[in-house]
Design a protein around this motif. Structure first.
Motif, PDB file in Angstrom:
ATOM      1  N   ASP A 268       0.812  -1.221   0.000  1.00  0.00           N
ATOM      2  CA  ASP A 268       0.000   0.000   0.000  1.00  0.00           C
ATOM      3  C   ASP A 268       0.843   1.267   0.000  1.00  0.00           C
ATOM      4  O   ASP A 268       0.382   2.329  -0.422  1.00  0.00           O
ATOM      5  CB  ASP A 268      -0.929   0.024   1.222  1.00  0.00           C
ATOM      6  CG  ASP A 268      -2.071  -0.967   1.085  1.00  0.00           C
ATOM      7  OD1 ASP A 268      -2.377  -1.344  -0.065  1.00  0.00           O
ATOM      8  OD2 ASP A 268      -2.644  -1.363   2.113  1.00  0.00           O
ATOM      9  N   SER A 269       2.092   1.163   0.451  1.00  0.00           N
ATOM     10  CA  SER A 269       2.965   2.339   0.491  1.00  0.00           C
ATOM     11  C   SER A 269       3.740   2.528  -0.814  1.00  0.00           C
ATOM     12  O   SER A 269       4.430   3.528  -0.995  1.00  0.00           O
ATOM     13  CB  SER A 269       3.956   2.227   1.661  1.00  0.00           C
ATOM     14  OG  SER A 269       4.832   1.129   1.479  1.00  0.00           O
ATOM     15  N   CYS A 270       3.621   1.573  -1.725  1.00  0.00           N
ATOM     16  CA  CYS A 270       4.334   1.637  -3.005  1.00  0.00           C
ATOM     17  C   CYS A 270       3.604   2.584  -3.956  1.00  0.00           C
ATOM     18  O   CYS A 270       2.406   2.413  -4.210  1.00  0.00           O
ATOM     19  CB  CYS A 270       4.451   0.247  -3.619  1.00  0.00           C
ATOM     20  SG  CYS A 270       5.070   0.241  -5.317  1.00  0.00           S
ATOM     21  N   VAL A 271       4.313   3.563  -4.495  1.00  0.00           N
ATOM     22  CA  VAL A 271       3.700   4.550  -5.390  1.00  0.00           C
ATOM     23  C   VAL A 271       3.122   3.890  -6.633  1.00  0.00           C
ATOM     24  O   VAL A 271       2.014   4.212  -7.067  1.00  0.00           O
ATOM     25  CB  VAL A 271       4.729   5.637  -5.780  1.00  0.00           C
ATOM     26  CG1 VAL A 271       4.146   6.559  -6.849  1.00  0.00           C
ATOM     27  CG2 VAL A 271       5.148   6.433  -4.558  1.00  0.00           C
ATOM     28  N   MET A 272       3.859   2.937  -7.223  1.00  0.00           N
ATOM     29  CA  MET A 272       3.367   2.291  -8.435  1.00  0.00           C
ATOM     30  C   MET A 272       2.137   1.435  -8.149  1.00  0.00           C
ATOM     31  O   MET A 272       1.211   1.376  -8.960  1.00  0.00           O
ATOM     32  CB  MET A 272       4.466   1.434  -9.069  1.00  0.00           C
ATOM     33  CG  MET A 272       5.561   2.239  -9.749  1.00  0.00           C
ATOM     34  SD  MET A 272       4.951   3.498 -10.912  1.00  0.00           S
ATOM     35  CE  MET A 272       4.011   2.514 -12.071  1.00  0.00           C
ATOM     36  N   GLN A 274      -0.049   2.085  -5.859  1.00  0.00           N
ATOM     37  CA  GLN A 274      -1.123   3.066  -5.668  1.00  0.00           C
ATOM     38  C   GLN A 274      -1.660   3.548  -7.010  1.00  0.00           C
ATOM     39  O   GLN A 274      -2.870   3.682  -7.207  1.00  0.00           O
ATOM     40  CB  GLN A 274      -0.607   4.255  -4.854  1.00  0.00           C
ATOM     41  CG  GLN A 274      -0.273   3.929  -3.413  1.00  0.00           C
ATOM     42  CD  GLN A 274       0.450   5.072  -2.712  1.00  0.00           C
ATOM     43  OE1 GLN A 274       0.650   6.144  -3.288  1.00  0.00           O
ATOM     44  NE2 GLN A 274       0.863   4.842  -1.472  1.00  0.00           N
ATOM     45  N   ARG A 275      -0.755   3.783  -7.957  1.00  0.00           N
ATOM     46  CA  ARG A 275      -1.165   4.267  -9.273  1.00  0.00           C
ATOM     47  C   ARG A 275      -1.945   3.199 -10.042  1.00  0.00           C
ATOM     48  O   ARG A 275      -2.951   3.502 -10.691  1.00  0.00           O
ATOM     49  CB  ARG A 275       0.063   4.706 -10.066  1.00  0.00           C
ATOM     50  CG  ARG A 275       0.686   5.993  -9.533  1.00  0.00           C
ATOM     51  CD  ARG A 275       2.010   6.292 -10.216  1.00  0.00           C
ATOM     52  NE  ARG A 275       2.503   7.610  -9.865  1.00  0.00           N
ATOM     53  CZ  ARG A 275       3.673   8.114 -10.260  1.00  0.00           C
ATOM     54  NH1 ARG A 275       4.471   7.377 -11.039  1.00  0.00           N
ATOM     55  NH2 ARG A 275       4.045   9.328  -9.901  1.00  0.00           N
ATOM     56  N   THR A 276      -1.478   1.958  -9.984  1.00  0.00           N
ATOM     57  CA  THR A 276      -2.182   0.883 -10.677  1.00  0.00           C
ATOM     58  C   THR A 276      -3.580   0.708 -10.106  1.00  0.00           C
ATOM     59  O   THR A 276      -4.557   0.513 -10.845  1.00  0.00           O
ATOM     60  CB  THR A 276      -1.408  -0.443 -10.569  1.00  0.00           C
ATOM     61  OG1 THR A 276      -0.067  -0.264 -11.023  1.00  0.00           O
ATOM     62  CG2 THR A 276      -2.066  -1.526 -11.409  1.00  0.00           C
ATOM     63  N   LYS A 277      -3.677   0.789  -8.789  1.00  0.00           N
ATOM     64  CA  LYS A 277      -4.989   0.638  -8.139  1.00  0.00           C
ATOM     65  C   LYS A 277      -5.905   1.803  -8.511  1.00  0.00           C
ATOM     66  O   LYS A 277      -7.088   1.606  -8.810  1.00  0.00           O
ATOM     67  CB  LYS A 277      -4.819   0.560  -6.625  1.00  0.00           C
ATOM     68  CG  LYS A 277      -6.113   0.280  -5.880  1.00  0.00           C
ATOM     69  CD  LYS A 277      -5.876   0.052  -4.392  1.00  0.00           C
ATOM     70  CE  LYS A 277      -5.239  -1.292  -4.130  1.00  0.00           C
ATOM     71  NZ  LYS A 277      -5.195  -1.627  -2.668  1.00  0.00           N
ATOM     72  N   ALA A 278      -5.361   3.015  -8.560  1.00  0.00           N
ATOM     73  CA  ALA A 278      -6.169   4.183  -8.917  1.00  0.00           C
ATOM     74  C   ALA A 278      -6.669   4.083 -10.360  1.00  0.00           C
ATOM     75  O   ALA A 278      -7.792   4.503 -10.675  1.00  0.00           O
ATOM     76  CB  ALA A 278      -5.348   5.458  -8.735  1.00  0.00           C
ATOM     77  N   ASP A 279      -5.851   3.502 -11.236  1.00  0.00           N
ATOM     78  CA  ASP A 279      -6.232   3.328 -12.645  1.00  0.00           C
ATOM     79  C   ASP A 279      -6.960   2.008 -12.883  1.00  0.00           C
ATOM     80  O   ASP A 279      -7.283   1.673 -14.033  1.00  0.00           O
ATOM     81  CB  ASP A 279      -4.986   3.382 -13.540  1.00  0.00           C
ATOM     82  CG  ASP A 279      -4.431   4.795 -13.664  1.00  0.00           C
ATOM     83  OD1 ASP A 279      -5.141   5.739 -13.304  1.00  0.00           O
ATOM     84  OD2 ASP A 279      -3.279   4.940 -14.120  1.00  0.00           O
TER      85      ASP A 279
END
Length: 303
Positions: A268-272, A274-279
């Motif tokens: 959950d702290s990984c930026v990538m 987070q981005r994949t989940k947001a997209d």
């Protein structure tokens, strides 16, 4: 001046010229310098300069449209790519083994087949979007690339025809990276057509648990699997439609441990992540840092 032994540029040793040209980018290499003199032309055609044709910094100027091919590429953008290809392929004299396109480069059918006919030694291809490439075009290209080992590509709606061509013509094929969803049909096609696949990367995409299980169970010769930052889901009984998997269970990890390398990241702290989940697993690379799409945990797949 009498006794002046200063060398002119055209009198430099070929090895020195080649070393200088190795510092040039593709725009400088195709700027017309090869026409300055015969010595420069000879050096500009040296195979050391043309093992890789890197066009990954050049993207199309395009707009999306509602009808096929769903994008319109403006004429100056298209002409620039064609010019770069023609000059590069002329200078390279068939030496190119790695060809890299930008993720947002919408190559035409003509541009792809023209390139294929002049890159018969190609071993690695990073292919852009499929929109403007017809089945006949990709089939012709694949049929010419008998040495192809590695392919990076966007998702494809009808994978059998592509993988069947690879199965027939590319006996050394062993490495695949897919941008976007990889479904059951795709994996079934891989198992049937390229059972000797060694490396598979699906990073930063939506991935169903049943597809992951099929990969781990069905691709018996797979050695490296990258599902880092994937948006992993599993089907749930109605009325729920899907369940997001937050952590891989021990059965999956045990199967993955049999591979030489199994890359995962669901932090959950990984930026990538987070981005994949947001997209929701359909990465919109244009929103992020330029060149981010080039990255991969598998070193041989980095662009």
């Amino acid at each position: 001046m009498e006794g002046d032994d200063t060398k002119k540029w055209e009198d430099l040793d070929t090895d020195i010229l080649v070393k200088i040209f190795q510092t040039f980018d593709i725009f400088e290499m195709t700027s017309g310098m090869a026409h300055i003199c015969s010595a420069w032309r000879y050096a500009a055609c040296d195979p050391l300069l043309w093992k890789t044709l890197d066009l990954s910094m050049l993207k199309s100027n395009f707009i999306k449209i509602p009808l096929e091919p769903y994008v319109y590429v403006d004429e100056p953008s298209d002409k620039q790519l064609t010019k770069l290809l023609k000059i590069s392929l002329n200078l390279s004299r068939g030496c190119i083994t790695t060809l890299l396109f930008h993720f947002y480069q919408y190559v035409s059918d003509y541009q792809l087949t023209y390139t294929a006919e002049r890159c018969l030694k190609l071993r690695r291809l990073v292919l852009p979007a499929w929109n403007r490439i017809r089945k006949t075009g990709i089939r012709k290209a694949i049929s010419l690339w008998n040495d192809l080992e590695s392919l990076t590509m966007p998702s494809i709606g009808n994978p059998p025809y592509l993988m069947e061509e690879i199965s027939m013509h590319c006996k050394k094929f062993s490495e695949l990276k897919i941008f976007g969803p990889c479904d059951i049909l795709m994996v079934q096609t891989l198992i049937r057509c390229v059972p000797n696949l060694k490396v598979l990367s699906l990073r930063c995409s939506i991935l169903k648990m049943e597809v992951l299980l099929l990969i781990l169970n069905g691709l018996e010769n797979l050695e490296v699997l990258n599902i880092s930052h994937c948006f992993i889901v599993e089907d749930s009984p109605p009325p729920a439609t899907r369940k997001v998997v937050e952590k891989l269970d021990n059965a999956i990890l045990e199967k993955g441990s049999r591979l030489r390398e199994f890359f995962t990241c669901m932090d959950d702290s990984c930026v990538m992540c987070q981005r994949t989940k947001a997209d929701e697993g359909l990465m919109r690379w244009y929103k992020y840092e330029e060149g981010l799409w080039k990255e991969d945990e598998v070193k041989s797949l980095v662009v």
